[in-house]
Design a protein around this motif. Structure first.
Motif, PDB file in Angstrom:
ATOM      1  N   TYR A  57       0.831  -1.202   0.000  1.00 24.16           N
ATOM      2  CA  TYR A  57       0.000   0.000   0.000  1.00 24.16           C
ATOM      3  C   TYR A  57       0.866   1.253   0.000  1.00 24.16           C
ATOM      4  O   TYR A  57       0.549   2.240  -0.671  1.00 24.16           O
ATOM      5  CB  TYR A  57      -0.926   0.007   1.213  1.00 24.16           C
ATOM      6  N   VAL A  58       1.965   1.231   0.745  1.00 18.56           N
ATOM      7  CA  VAL A  58       2.867   2.385   0.754  1.00 18.56           C
ATOM      8  C   VAL A  58       3.417   2.627  -0.652  1.00 18.56           C
ATOM      9  O   VAL A  58       3.482   3.759  -1.127  1.00 18.56           O
ATOM     10  CB  VAL A  58       4.014   2.170   1.759  1.00 18.56           C
ATOM     11  N   GLY A  59       3.790   1.553  -1.336  1.00 19.84           N
ATOM     12  CA  GLY A  59       4.262   1.695  -2.709  1.00 19.84           C
ATOM     13  C   GLY A  59       3.196   2.274  -3.618  1.00 19.84           C
ATOM     14  O   GLY A  59       3.475   3.125  -4.475  1.00 19.84           O
ATOM     15  N   HIS A  64       0.579   6.953  -6.443  1.00 14.82           N
ATOM     16  CA  HIS A  64      -0.740   7.586  -6.584  1.00 14.82           C
ATOM     17  C   HIS A  64      -1.008   8.452  -5.357  1.00 14.82           C
ATOM     18  O   HIS A  64      -1.924   8.192  -4.578  1.00 14.82           O
ATOM     19  CB  HIS A  64      -1.832   6.513  -6.715  1.00 14.82           C
ATOM     20  N   ARG A  65      -0.232   9.487  -5.184  1.00 15.15           N
ATOM     21  CA  ARG A  65      -0.335  10.317  -3.983  1.00 15.15           C
ATOM     22  C   ARG A  65      -1.720  10.930  -3.828  1.00 15.15           C
ATOM     23  O   ARG A  65      -2.217  11.087  -2.710  1.00 15.15           O
ATOM     24  CB  ARG A  65       0.718  11.430  -4.025  1.00 15.15           C
ATOM     25  N   GLU A  66      -2.345  11.275  -4.945  1.00 12.19           N
ATOM     26  CA  GLU A  66      -3.651  11.934  -4.880  1.00 12.19           C
ATOM     27  C   GLU A  66      -4.724  11.010  -4.313  1.00 12.19           C
ATOM     28  O   GLU A  66      -5.757  11.478  -3.806  1.00 12.19           O
ATOM     29  CB  GLU A  66      -4.070  12.429  -6.269  1.00 12.19           C
ATOM     30  N   ASP A  67      -4.509   9.714  -4.375  1.00 15.57           N
ATOM     31  CA  ASP A  67      -5.490   8.755  -3.869  1.00 15.57           C
ATOM     32  C   ASP A  67      -5.232   8.354  -2.424  1.00 15.57           C
ATOM     33  O   ASP A  67      -5.926   7.481  -1.894  1.00 15.57           O
ATOM     34  CB  ASP A  67      -5.489   7.496  -4.744  1.00 15.57           C
ATOM     35  N   CYS A  68      -4.255   8.961  -1.799  1.00  9.02           N
ATOM     36  CA  CYS A  68      -3.895   8.605  -0.422  1.00  9.02           C
ATOM     37  C   CYS A  68      -3.928   9.812   0.502  1.00  9.02           C
ATOM     38  O   CYS A  68      -3.266   9.829   1.540  1.00  9.02           O
ATOM     39  CB  CYS A  68      -2.510   7.960  -0.391  1.00  9.02           C
ATOM     40  N   GLN A  69      -4.699  10.828   0.131  1.00  7.35           N
ATOM     41  CA  GLN A  69      -4.818  12.030   0.942  1.00  7.35           C
ATOM     42  C   GLN A  69      -6.104  11.980   1.759  1.00  7.35           C
ATOM     43  O   GLN A  69      -7.119  11.461   1.298  1.00  7.35           O
ATOM     44  CB  GLN A  69      -4.826  13.272   0.056  1.00  7.35           C
ATOM     45  N   GLU A 130       4.088  -8.086  -4.114  1.00 14.22           N
ATOM     46  CA  GLU A 130       3.354  -7.042  -3.386  1.00 14.22           C
ATOM     47  C   GLU A 130       3.264  -5.737  -4.173  1.00 14.22           C
ATOM     48  O   GLU A 130       3.595  -4.663  -3.666  1.00 14.22           O
ATOM     49  CB  GLU A 130       3.999  -6.799  -2.009  1.00 14.22           C
ATOM     50  N   TRP A 131       2.797  -5.828  -5.409  1.00 12.85           N
ATOM     51  CA  TRP A 131       2.624  -4.657  -6.256  1.00 12.85           C
ATOM     52  C   TRP A 131       1.151  -4.273  -6.245  1.00 12.85           C
ATOM     53  O   TRP A 131       0.339  -4.786  -6.997  1.00 12.85           O
ATOM     54  CB  TRP A 131       3.083  -4.948  -7.686  1.00 12.85           C
TER      55      TRP A 131
END
Length: 252
Positions: A57-59, A64-69, A130-131
């Motif tokens: 998930y960190v990867g 996809h930074r915009e989906d983790c805000q 783990e991708w």
């Protein structure tokens, strides 16, 4: 960026590499949508202490930074402070009211992706372990189904803080990922292993950890767990609960 770096240092490897279904498409869709019905009131999961997020998930978040805000952008840099924690506790997100329309949407999204994504593990698909990512050429494993369902529901107006990626342990001891949907009728599970949507207490899993509702990069333990798990899936079967009947294909 600060949070991503901190989380990466603490990330735990949760092996979900082989959690796809086998034997082709997930489960046979039913076209008897008239029999679909929303669940009765069900319990909500009990969250515990903070957990290290899965490394996959960190990867995903690095790509996809915009989906983790978080929905509240003010939590991005101050979310680790005591004051911020007290602020979040005082304004806990509300559960989604599960209307007939919302129940129909859940079934449409769950059925659509379970029937259109081909189950392929990370090694065969991208030659990586783990991708976590959105489905590639309509193929992926369990966490890819989860990410696609979450994105589709958010696009339909569902709050992101009610759509939580959740890691579980199957009866055979192997790991798996599902999507938990927080509603006023309890925590419901969207799972690529079955077309039926069930409340979490009816699913045959041990609950390990899930995203926090306050910040998608923060994870919490469930039932005192939160440990790593290795995965490999069994063949999907259409295991509907009498109170949870999936709808047919929707052409999402």
């Amino acid at each position: 960026m600060i949070i991503l770096r901190s989380v990466l240092m603490l990330a735990v490897v949760v092996a979900l590499a082989a959690c796809q279904t086998t034997g082709g498409t997930a489960a046979t869709l039913t076209s008897n949508s008239a029999s679909a019905m929303a669940p009765n009131a069900a319990p909500a999961m009990k969250e515990g202490a903070r957990a290290r997020p899965p490394i996959g998930y960190v990867g995903f978040c690095l790509r996809h930074r915009e989906d983790c805000q978080p929905a509240d952008s003010s939590l991005t840099t101050a979310s680790t402070g005591m004051a911020a924690g007290m602020q979040r506790a005082a304004s806990a997100p509300a559960a989604v009211a599960l209307t007939a329309g919302k129940w129909r949407e859940l079934n449409e999204v769950n059925s659509y992706f379970n029937s259109t994504i081909r189950p392929v593990n990370d090694i065969d698909l991208v030659q990586k372990i783990e991708w976590w990512d959105y489905a590639i050429n309509s193929a992926g494993d369990c966490e890819d189904y989860v990410l696609e369902k979450r994105r589709a529901l958010i696009a339909r107006g569902w709050p992101a803080d009610a759509l939580l990626i959740t890691v579980v342990r199957q009866l055979n001891g192997e790991g798996h990922a599902v999507l938990t949907v927080v509603t006023d009728r309890g925590d419901l599970i969207l799972d690529n292993m079955t077309m039926g949507i069930v409340s979490f207490d009816k699913a045959p899993y041990t609950w390990l950890m899930r995203q926090s509702r306050q910040h998608p990069m923060h994870w919490v333990k469930l039932n005192g767990e939160g440990t790593a798990a290795r995965t490999a899936s069994t063949k999907a079967s259409d295991t509907r609960s009498p109170s949870f009947v999936a709808e047919g294909p929707s052409g999402l």
